[in-house]
Design an enzyme around this catalytic site. Structure first.
Site, PDB file in Angstrom:
ATOM      1  N   ALA A   1       0.850  -1.193   0.000  1.00  0.00           N
ATOM      2  CA  ALA A   1       0.000   0.000   0.000  1.00  0.00           C
ATOM      3  C   ALA A   1       0.878   1.230   0.000  1.00  0.00           C
ATOM      4  O   ALA A   1       2.004   1.212   0.500  1.00  0.00           O
ATOM      5  CB  ALA A   1      -0.926   0.002   1.213  1.00  0.00           C
TER       6      ALA A   1
ATOM      7  N   GLY B   1       0.732   5.906  -0.931  1.00  0.00           N
ATOM      8  CA  GLY B   1      -0.029   7.140  -0.831  1.00  0.00           C
ATOM      9  C   GLY B   1      -1.216   7.197  -1.768  1.00  0.00           C
ATOM     10  O   GLY B   1      -2.180   7.894  -1.507  1.00  0.00           O
TER      11      GLY B   1
ATOM     12  N   LYS C   1      -3.624  -2.017  -8.890  1.00  0.00           N
ATOM     13  CA  LYS C   1      -3.589  -0.927  -7.900  1.00  0.00           C
ATOM     14  C   LYS C   1      -4.959  -0.284  -7.818  1.00  0.00           C
ATOM     15  O   LYS C   1      -5.468   0.248  -8.803  1.00  0.00           O
ATOM     16  CB  LYS C   1      -2.538   0.108  -8.276  1.00  0.00           C
ATOM     17  CG  LYS C   1      -2.293   1.147  -7.187  1.00  0.00           C
ATOM     18  CD  LYS C   1      -1.150   2.063  -7.565  1.00  0.00           C
ATOM     19  CE  LYS C   1      -0.728   2.933  -6.392  1.00  0.00           C
ATOM     20  NZ  LYS C   1      -0.020   2.211  -5.343  1.00  0.00           N
TER      21      LYS C   1
ATOM     22  N   GLY D   1      -2.914   4.347  -3.009  1.00  0.00           N
ATOM     23  CA  GLY D   1      -3.829   3.238  -2.913  1.00  0.00           C
ATOM     24  C   GLY D   1      -3.145   1.932  -2.565  1.00  0.00           C
ATOM     25  O   GLY D   1      -1.961   1.892  -2.218  1.00  0.00           O
ATOM     26  N   THR D   2      -3.910   0.838  -2.689  1.00  0.00           N
ATOM     27  CA  THR D   2      -3.436  -0.496  -2.310  1.00  0.00           C
ATOM     28  C   THR D   2      -3.235  -1.350  -3.553  1.00  0.00           C
ATOM     29  O   THR D   2      -3.994  -1.249  -4.520  1.00  0.00           O
ATOM     30  CB  THR D   2      -4.458  -1.164  -1.372  1.00  0.00           C
ATOM     31  OG1 THR D   2      -4.731  -0.270  -0.278  1.00  0.00           O
ATOM     32  CG2 THR D   2      -3.925  -2.468  -0.821  1.00  0.00           C
ATOM     33  N   VAL D   3      -2.198  -2.213  -3.516  1.00  0.00           N
ATOM     34  CA  VAL D   3      -1.856  -3.062  -4.657  1.00  0.00           C
ATOM     35  C   VAL D   3      -2.171  -4.516  -4.328  1.00  0.00           C
ATOM     36  O   VAL D   3      -1.841  -5.000  -3.234  1.00  0.00           O
ATOM     37  CB  VAL D   3      -0.367  -2.923  -5.026  1.00  0.00           C
ATOM     38  CG1 VAL D   3      -0.047  -3.752  -6.265  1.00  0.00           C
ATOM     39  CG2 VAL D   3      -0.009  -1.460  -5.256  1.00  0.00           C
TER      40      VAL D   3
ATOM     41  N   ASP E   1       6.878  10.962  -5.627  1.00  0.00           N
ATOM     42  CA  ASP E   1       6.977  10.024  -4.499  1.00  0.00           C
ATOM     43  C   ASP E   1       8.081   8.998  -4.738  1.00  0.00           C
ATOM     44  O   ASP E   1       7.861   7.795  -4.632  1.00  0.00           O
ATOM     45  CB  ASP E   1       5.633   9.332  -4.266  1.00  0.00           C
ATOM     46  CG  ASP E   1       5.516   8.741  -2.857  1.00  0.00           C
ATOM     47  OD1 ASP E   1       6.360   9.080  -2.004  1.00  0.00           O
ATOM     48  OD2 ASP E   1       4.596   7.938  -2.617  1.00  0.00           O
TER      49      ASP E   1
END
Length: 829
Positions: A492, A494, A512, A496-498, A608
């Site tokens: 996870a 900034g 993602k 979202g979640t993978v 990022d």
């Protein structure tokens, strides 16, 4: 009588001591110090602070002040001549008088029962009554400085010349010129309530400026000093006479140089910095003030900050008025400016309307797509900013003929030439891409369309297999099915979640699930198209996407080895990275980011860069992921003001938290931190006994300066004879250049690749955070007006507010970094 005689003999001596320094902090009534008396002061018990006279910049004048280390004022009563004095009168009033006896300043405490004064070890100067209760305090009556342990509440004001700083009831911090023009407005994150009852600002011992209030549990961290983390450092927040708010610090609590480690705003964005009709720009290192053209003269050639004046007033023109065109220049205004107005108009009407109106003295045409035109009326204060990236043209009414500055004519010509070159390059690139797509579609049509292998696949999957560059559109149900209802979580971040997924053609993918994406359908698809058009060996390939209802998902190629942090910071010996792998990962990552910045049609700023977003394939080659999820930048102006920026503390460039424009150089900073981690195997924000409780990057530079580069190297590599120490040195030097405070001191990513490959010699880097261009030395302060940016903090967070209310002709400002140092300065000849 024999007993009294010695006492009578000592009485004159005791009275005399009242006029000289005390060993203790208590200051009796009747005490006095003189401006002309050398070494006369009232010291604190630990001698860190003292009340004394320090030389003023004006000749034969002295400042009565509470000073740190005897020379750095943190509170002042005023300036007097050499015969002036500061006296605590028997009436209880503390009074500063000139040699003529004129009162310059008075505490007005003569009716409050004052019995003594005291200078505390905190630097607070107080007057006490007979119950030892403070009735007056320098902390409650600040001048231009806030020190550690001092509470600065709403309603209090710091002043320096025409500039002021205050904490608003809302929790916002504001800088003002002449009490009216707000040129810096730094607010709390939108997650905090704006209805605060009694906010107070405090500079913490660790270098963090925070706002405390009953509704803010634990306080809200606002800005960080560049040397945050070390609680043994003395720091103070000062409003300088150039209108900038800075955090200064001294490594020693008793003496030594005092350096600036953060400043609030780009110096050229300080309203009125160059005076009336003055235009602020930059040379290689500092902001400089100039007149709009040769139709103006400096008010004082020895002090260009006093502004300019017309050689011929408009009233003496005899109808021969014309407009002076200032490209890439913006004249500032502020909210509720009574002498300006705005309307929508193109560049030519904006200029013509001002020329024909007797009420218009200048106008500004915005070329940022807004179509705004701002006019300045008589009574306006003219202050502006000029730089090639400023998206506006200003027009100033003058008596003809116009005599332009040489620099302005050259800038305009270069601008026209650069536009032609950009068009040529753009047309060539677009034509090439269209040709490539046509060839790929033709090959598929001729060779593959009747192949039964594709009979069970949808047209989307066919496009996936044979039309690289075009993303596949999946339905939400398809991705829900291939991930088994998002069962296997890979990580996870900034955005979202993978999750791990398997497509129907047995291709393993990483899905993602984006969070907090607010773009509309059309905008999201456009950004996906841009991301999918990026193809590079060191970038993770985007396979497809889903945009259905509120669902926004991206499908990437799967990397079995996962991300770099799994190898770099683990104690598992099976995942240990050799030096060869580390160097190749560093170089590959740099090449991938270079492609995003310099080789794509649109400059893509990652925003990022960190080990978690650098994936490792089966051959341990670096693959940068999560690129393009932040806003794409205009290739003509790679600056962007983000209202809700995302990133990871420890890797964020100083300009992020300082509310300054985010550029490709922000990625360079983050990459520099990753580079240092590849060498050391430690997180860049680690603080331990080994680093003397300093942030790792600061400690590492100190070791580098000592010539002890091997101390920075991962201890697991120290005995490895295969480590190429020349490569280590290149990586260390490059990392320190990348994490310079000023964006334009950092190299481009293209330069970084050359530095790592050894194509160019690398000069020894400047200290990235601990040495500043603004410093106190002895009794004087010297400054280059370089804007010191805030440093990232030690913990992670996924979202920061970066809104700004300073308006430049009605448009939110986005100036450049203040220090203009050529990138060539870091490279050998």
């Amino acid at each position: 009588m024999a007993v009294k005689t010695p006492f009578l003999k000592l009485l004159p001596l005791l009275l005399l001591l009242l006029h000289f320094p005390f060993s203790f902090s208590t200051i009796p009534l009747g005490s006095v110090i003189y401006a002309s008396g050398s070494n006369q002061n009232w010291p604190s018990p630990n001698s860190t602070f003292s009340v004394s006279f320090v030389p003023s910049p004006s000749p034969n004048s002295f400042l009565a002040a509470v000073s740190f280390a005897g020379s750095v004022p943190i509170w002042s009563a005023g300036t007097v001549d050499s015969r002036g004095s500061l006296r605590l009168h028997t009436s209880g009033s503390l009074r500063l008088t000139n040699g003529s006896g004129t009162t310059v300043w008075d505490s007005k405490t003569d009716r409050l029962g004052v019995t003594s004064g005291s200078i505390e070890d905190t630097g607070e100067f107080i007057l006490l009554n007979n119950r030892s209760v403070p009735v007056w305090s320098s902390f409650d009556n600040p001048t231009d400085t806030i020190v550690q342990s001092q509470n600065f509440t709403a309603g209090k004001i710091l002043r320096s010349g025409l500039y002021s700083f205050q904490l608003e009831r809302s929790g916002n911090l504001t800088l003002r010129w002449n009490t009216s023009a707000i040129y810096w407005n730094h607010g709390l994150n939108s997650s905090f309530s704006s209805n605060l009852s009694s906010p107070r600002l405090s500079l913490q011992t660790n270098g963090v400026v925070s706002i405390f209030e009953s509704n803010l549990l634990g306080g809200a961290e606002i800005v960080y000093s560049g040397d945050y983390g070390d609680s043994n450092t003395f720091r103070f927040l000062k409003l300088d006479d150039d209108g900038n708010l800075r955090i200064y610090s001294s490594a020693s609590r008793n003496s030594g140089p005092v350096n600036a480690h953060w400043s609030a705003v780009d110096q050229c964005l300080v309203y009125g910095y160059c005076g009336n009709f003055g235009i602020c720009s930059y040379n290689d290192t500092n902001p400089i003030c100039s007149c709009p053209s040769r139709n103006f003269d400096f008010v004082d050639v020895n002090d260009r900050r006093k502004g300019c004046k017309r050689k011929v007033e408009l009233s003496d023109c005899s109808g021969n008025t014309t407009m002076l065109d200032l490209v890439h220049t913006r004249l500032f205004t502020y909210e509720d400016d009574p002498n300006s107005e705005s309307f929508f108009a193109g560049s030519s009407p904006c200029r013509a309307n001002c020329l024909s109106s007797v009420l218009c003295l200048a106008s500004v045409s915005m070329s940022d797509g807004s179509g705004n035109c701002w006019q300045k009326h008589p009574g306006s204060f003219f202050t502006g900013y000029q730089w090639p990236s400023v998206p506006s043209t200003s027009y100033v009414k003058v008596c003809g003929p116009v005599v332009a500055n040489t620099l302005e004519r050259a800038t305009k010509g270069d601008d026209n030439n650069s536009k032609v070159h950009l068009w040529i390059v753009a047309v060539a690139v677009i034509a090439g891409l269209l040709g490539l797509v046509a060839v790929e579609i033709g090959l598929w049509w001729c060779c593959c369309r009747k192949n039964p292998r594709f009979g069970t696949l949808s047209s989307h999957y066919t496009l996936l297999e044979y039309a690289s560059g075009a993303p596949v559109q999946f339905t939400y149900k398809e991705l829900q099915r291939c991930t088994k209802s998002f069962k296997e979580k890979l990580g996870a971040g900034g955005f979202g979640t993978v999750y791990r997924g398997v497509l129907t053609n047995r291709t393993v993918v990483a899905v993602k699930q984006l969070e907090g994406i607010e773009q509309g359908e059309k905008q999201f698809r456009m950004e996906v198209a841009t991301i999918s058009s990026t193809h590079h060996l060191n970038l993770v390939r985007l396979i497809g996407f889903c945009s259905q209802g509120r669902h926004r998902l991206l499908v990437y190629e799967f990397m079995r080895n996962g991300s770099l942090d799994n190898f770099l910071f683990t104690t598992d010996s099976a995942k240990f990275l050799t030096w060869e792998y580390r160097f190749n990962i560093a170089l590959g990552t740099a090449k991938g980011i270079t492609y995003l910045h310099e080789e794509c049609r649109d400059c893509i700023v990652h925003c990022d860069i960190k080990p978690e977003n650098i994936l490792v394939d089966d051959n341990f080659a670096a693959k940068v992921s999560d690129f393009g999820l932040a806003k794409l930048l205009n290739p003509k102006d790679n600056r962007y003001n983000m209202s809700s920026v995302r990133g990871t503390r420890g890797y964020l460039a100083p300009e992020w938290l300082a509310n300054l424009p985010i550029t490709s150089k922000s990625d360079v900073y983050s990459y520099g931190m990753v580079l240092l981690e590849l060498v050391s195997g430690k997180r860049n924000f680690d603080v331990s006994e080994k680093t003397n409780h300093k942030k790792f990057s600061i400690w590492a530079y100190e070791e580098f300066e000592k010539g002890n580069t091997k101390a920075i190297l991962d201890t697991r590599l120290s005995e490895d004879q295969t480590v190429d120490m020349e490569q280590v040195m290149r990586m260390v030097k490059t990392s320190f250049w990348c994490i310079q405070e000023q964006p334009l001191q950092r190299p481009t990513m293209g330069k970084v690749v050359q530095m790592l490959e050894g194509i160019t010699e690398i000069k020894n880097p400047l200290c990235p955070k601990t040495i500043s261009e603004v410093s106190f030395s002895g009794n004087s302060m010297s400054t280059s007006h370089a804007s010191m940016f805030v440093a990232s903090g030690p913990t992670r967070s996924s979202s920061f507010s970066a809104t700004r209310s300073f308006q430049t002709m009605g448009i939110t400002s986005s100036g450049p970094a203040s220090t203009r140092i050529s990138e060539g300065s870091m490279l050998g000849s």
